[in-house]
Design an enzyme around this catalytic site. Structure first.
Site, short mmCIF file in Angstrom:
data_model
loop_
_atom_site.label_atom_id
_atom_site.label_comp_id
_atom_site.label_asym_id
_atom_site.label_seq_id
_atom_site.Cartn_x
_atom_site.Cartn_y
_atom_site.Cartn_z
N LYS A 78 -9.35 -94.29 -13.92
CA LYS A 78 -8.97 -94.02 -15.32
C LYS A 78 -7.59 -94.60 -15.56
CE LYS A 78 -10.66 -91.83 -18.93
NZ LYS A 78 -12.06 -91.54 -19.27
N ASP A 132 -11.55 -94.95 -24.28
CA ASP A 132 -11.46 -93.49 -24.26
C ASP A 132 -10.69 -93.15 -25.54
OD1 ASP A 132 -11.99 -91.07 -22.28
OD2 ASP A 132 -10.02 -90.71 -23.09
P1 NDP Z 1 -11.46 -91.04 -30.23
O1 NDP Z 1 -10.06 -91.49 -30.14
O2 NDP Z 1 -12.48 -91.92 -30.84
O3 NDP Z 1 -11.54 -89.64 -31.00
C1 NDP Z 1 -10.83 -88.53 -30.54
C2 NDP Z 1 -11.06 -87.39 -31.52
O4 NDP Z 1 -10.53 -86.21 -30.95
C3 NDP Z 1 -10.33 -87.61 -32.83
O5 NDP Z 1 -11.02 -86.96 -33.86
C4 NDP Z 1 -8.99 -86.94 -32.55
O6 NDP Z 1 -8.30 -86.50 -33.71
C5 NDP Z 1 -9.42 -85.74 -31.72
N1 NDP Z 1 -8.31 -85.40 -30.83
C6 NDP Z 1 -7.78 -86.16 -29.85
N2 NDP Z 1 -6.74 -85.54 -29.27
C7 NDP Z 1 -6.62 -84.37 -29.92
C8 NDP Z 1 -5.74 -83.29 -29.77
N3 NDP Z 1 -4.75 -83.30 -28.86
N4 NDP Z 1 -5.93 -82.22 -30.59
C9 NDP Z 1 -6.92 -82.22 -31.50
N5 NDP Z 1 -7.77 -83.22 -31.69
C10 NDP Z 1 -7.63 -84.28 -30.90
O7 NDP Z 1 -11.89 -90.66 -28.73
P2 NDP Z 1 -13.35 -90.47 -28.13
O8 NDP Z 1 -14.27 -89.93 -29.16
O9 NDP Z 1 -13.70 -91.71 -27.41
O10 NDP Z 1 -13.08 -89.36 -27.01
C11 NDP Z 1 -13.21 -87.97 -27.25
C12 NDP Z 1 -13.39 -87.22 -25.94
O11 NDP Z 1 -14.56 -87.71 -25.27
C13 NDP Z 1 -12.26 -87.38 -24.92
O12 NDP Z 1 -12.16 -86.20 -24.17
C14 NDP Z 1 -12.77 -88.50 -24.02
O13 NDP Z 1 -12.16 -88.45 -22.75
C15 NDP Z 1 -14.23 -88.13 -23.96
N6 NDP Z 1 -15.16 -89.20 -23.56
C16 NDP Z 1 -15.18 -90.39 -24.21
C17 NDP Z 1 -16.07 -91.37 -23.84
C18 NDP Z 1 -16.20 -92.65 -24.57
O14 NDP Z 1 -17.10 -93.42 -24.23
N7 NDP Z 1 -15.39 -92.94 -25.55
C19 NDP Z 1 -16.98 -91.16 -22.69
C20 NDP Z 1 -16.94 -89.82 -22.13
C21 NDP Z 1 -16.03 -88.90 -22.55
P3 NDP Z 1 -7.02 -87.32 -34.22
O15 NDP Z 1 -7.56 -88.62 -34.73
O16 NDP Z 1 -6.43 -86.46 -35.27
O17 NDP Z 1 -6.12 -87.49 -33.02
O1 2IT Z 2 -14.74 -90.57 -19.86
C1 2IT Z 2 -15.54 -91.52 -19.81
O2 2IT Z 2 -16.59 -91.47 -19.15
C2 2IT Z 2 -15.21 -92.74 -20.57
N1 2IT Z 2 -14.20 -92.74 -21.28
C3 2IT Z 2 -16.09 -93.94 -20.48
C4 2IT Z 2 -15.77 -94.76 -19.28
C5 2IT Z 2 -16.48 -96.08 -19.18
O3 2IT Z 2 -16.12 -96.81 -18.24
O4 2IT Z 2 -17.35 -96.40 -19.98
#
Ligand code: NDP
Ligand code: 2IT
Length: 449
Positions: free
Chosen positions: A129, A169
């Site tokens: 990561k 992420d």
């Molecule tokens: P994005 O940046 O697209 O979206 C994040 C969302 O979460 C936004 O709505 C953001 O609001 C909110 N958020 C982030 N930090 C905070 C905080 N401290 N307090 C409140 N709200 C918060 O990220 P992703 O959707 O990609 O990721 C979301 C989660 O999913 C994370 O935990 C990530 O690790 C996990 N994840 C992502 C994957 C991926 O493929 N993208 C894969 C597996 C897991 P705001 O815009 O106001 O900050």
């Molecule tokens: O938390 C996760 O699994 C991710 N942000 C996606 C990682 C990836 O390599 O697609």
């Protein structure tokens, strides 16, 4: 937190001593060790060969300076990270997070989780990561590009198709992957498609990668429902967040007949009892890059700002936390339980605190941990790597079918493992043990490295 058995306590104490102040990393390690008691009792080889101790120590940690110039010509400074945690099963694989809260403890918790998640997918990928404390909010497109270029100017020397393959992420989506890929290509003079995943569809990306984490979380939840002869039909669902994972979780819930009645961002949550209007939400969030309060203004939904109430107070059957770590605490869990929630599946990484997870267990709420429920994102990244390696590209339908099958496989493996180790129906125990054994066996086979 629950008490660990003696051997595991020694290992955990050592993790605390070697990694002071990294509370999220401690939490992630504790949660896995908490499941491993029956494994070390049955298989002494893992403790004899210090496999668990080695798993808790990253193979390599890279920290670097990221200087860049903002739109006013001022020099800005951020810190970049890449933690290459474990390569027993394949090249390090995991996302990059750009958020002001990022520090080594966050990157290490995410990298540690990624080892077991990637193992559960059954694909040949290790765990890693990275990210930066860069805050993208309010930054122009030009600033984002210059930051990404500065970040890659150091990162490029550490990554590669056979070494380490980053993706997105929080704060890193298709736009950022584009700028990162462009800079990698420019520095190396090589079109190495396999060096990053989450690329655009016309330049090496995979169909369904954008949708994969949200879709996968909902496919996993669907498997939980199917196992008890139920479905999404008529179910109300809370999805926290409104980023990449949340938006496509909402889309799949709606496709499967459920109704998402609430979503959020860091500024507050919206409650829309007739169901979130996804086209409007996509336009607000992805098109205009605005706040979720704009969605409420334009849709007529209720908006509750942060500090005035919690998204977890909305009444629903299913909750999918899809924002960030520790966003759902014991108090929130109690509210959800009192409101009759039946299933909680983590789209985000470690969004539920240990207290919340304990309460769900005690109250008969089915809980699916992120390392199982959100593995669809990285699994589809591995499908992107397969397509890049064979210079092929698959259809949306084929790729989505592969994703659904992978999620079903993870679901079934978690259940079977939970039964084998005396905790039937406990997805946390199933995911931790099944993920662990595959990595641990590979480490044993590869010797003391
Ligand atoms: P994005 O940046 O697209 O979206 C994040 C969302 O979460 C936004 O709505 C953001 O609001 C909110 N958020 C982030 N930090 C905070 C905080 N401290 N307090 C409140 N709200 C918060 O990220 P992703 O959707 O990609 O990721 C979301 C989660 O999913 C994370 O935990 C990530 O690790 C996990 N994840 C992502 C994957 C991926 O493929 N993208 C894969 C597996 C897991 P705001 O815009 O106001 O900050
Ligand atoms: O938390 C996760 O699994 C991710 N942000 C996606 C990682 C990836 O390599 O697609």
């Amino acid at each position: 937190m629950p008490v660990l058995d003696e051997k595991l306590t020694t290992i955990y104490d050592e993790v605390l001593r070697r990694n002071p102040g990294e509370t999220e990393f401690h939490q992630a390690v504790h949660e896995v060790l908490d499941s491993l008691g029956p494994v070390v009792a049955k298989h002494p080889q893992y403790t004899d060969a210090a496999v668990i101790n080695r798993l808790c120590e990253p193979e390599r940690q890279i920290i670097f300076r990221v200087p860049w110039v903002d739109d006013k010509g001022k020099v800005q400074l951020n810190r970049g990270f890449r933690v290459e945690f474990n390569s027993a099963l394949g090249p390090y694989k995991g996302g990059l997070r750009f958020h002001p809260s990022v520090y080594l403890g966050i990157v290490k918790f995410l990298g540690f989780e990624q080892i077991f998640k990637n193992s559960l997918t059954g694909m040949p990928i290790g765990g890693g990561k990275g990210g930066s404390d860069f805050d993208p909010k309010g930054r122009s497109d030009g600033e984002i590009m210059r930051f990404c270029q500065a970040f890659m100017t150091e990162l490029y020397r550490h990554i590669g198709e056979y070494t380490d393959v980053p993706a997105g992420d929080i704060g890193v989506g298709g736009r950022e992957i584009g700028y990162l890929f462009g800079q990698h290509k420019r520095i190396t003079n090589r079109y190495e498609s396999g060096v990053l995943t989450g690329k655009g569809l016309t330049w090496g990306g995979s169909q369904v990668r954008t949708e994969a984490t949200g879709y996968g979380t909902v496919f996993f939840t669907h498997e939980i429902l199917k196992a008890r002869d139920e479905s999404f039909d008529g179910r109300d669902v809370i999805v926290s967040g409104s980023g990449n994972v949340a938006i496509y979780a909402i889309e799949k819930v709606h496709q499967l007949g459920g109704r998402v009645v609430a979503a959020s961002d860091s500024g507050g949550y919206v409650h829309d009892p007739s169901g979130i209007d996804l086209e409007l939400l996509k336009d607000v969030k992805n098109g205009r890059r605005e706040r979720i309060s704009t969605y409420a203004t334009e849709s007529g939904a209720t908006f509750v700002p942060t500090g005035k109430g919690s998204v977890w107070s909305v009444k629903a059957d299913i909750a999918l936390p899809c924002a960030t770590q520790n966003e759902l605490n014991g108090h929130d869990a109690r509210t959800l339980i009192d409101n009759g929630v039946k299933i909680v599946a983590e789209g985000a990484n470690m969004p539920c605190t240990p207290d919340a997870v304990r309460l769900f267990g005690e109250s008969g709420v089915t809980f699916a941990p992120g390392k199982a429920a959100n593995a669809g994102g990285v699994a589809t990244s591995a499908l992107e790597m397969q397509q890049n390696a064979s210079r092929d590209s698959w259809s949306f339908e084929h790729t989505e079918q592969r994703l659904e099958k992978i999620m079903r496989g993870i679901h079934d493996r978690c259940l079977e493992t939970s039964e084998e180790y005396g905790a039937p129906g406990n997805y946390t125990v199933g995911a931790n043990i099944a993920g662990f054994i595959q990595v641990a066996d590979a480490m044993l086979a590869q010797g003391v490295i």
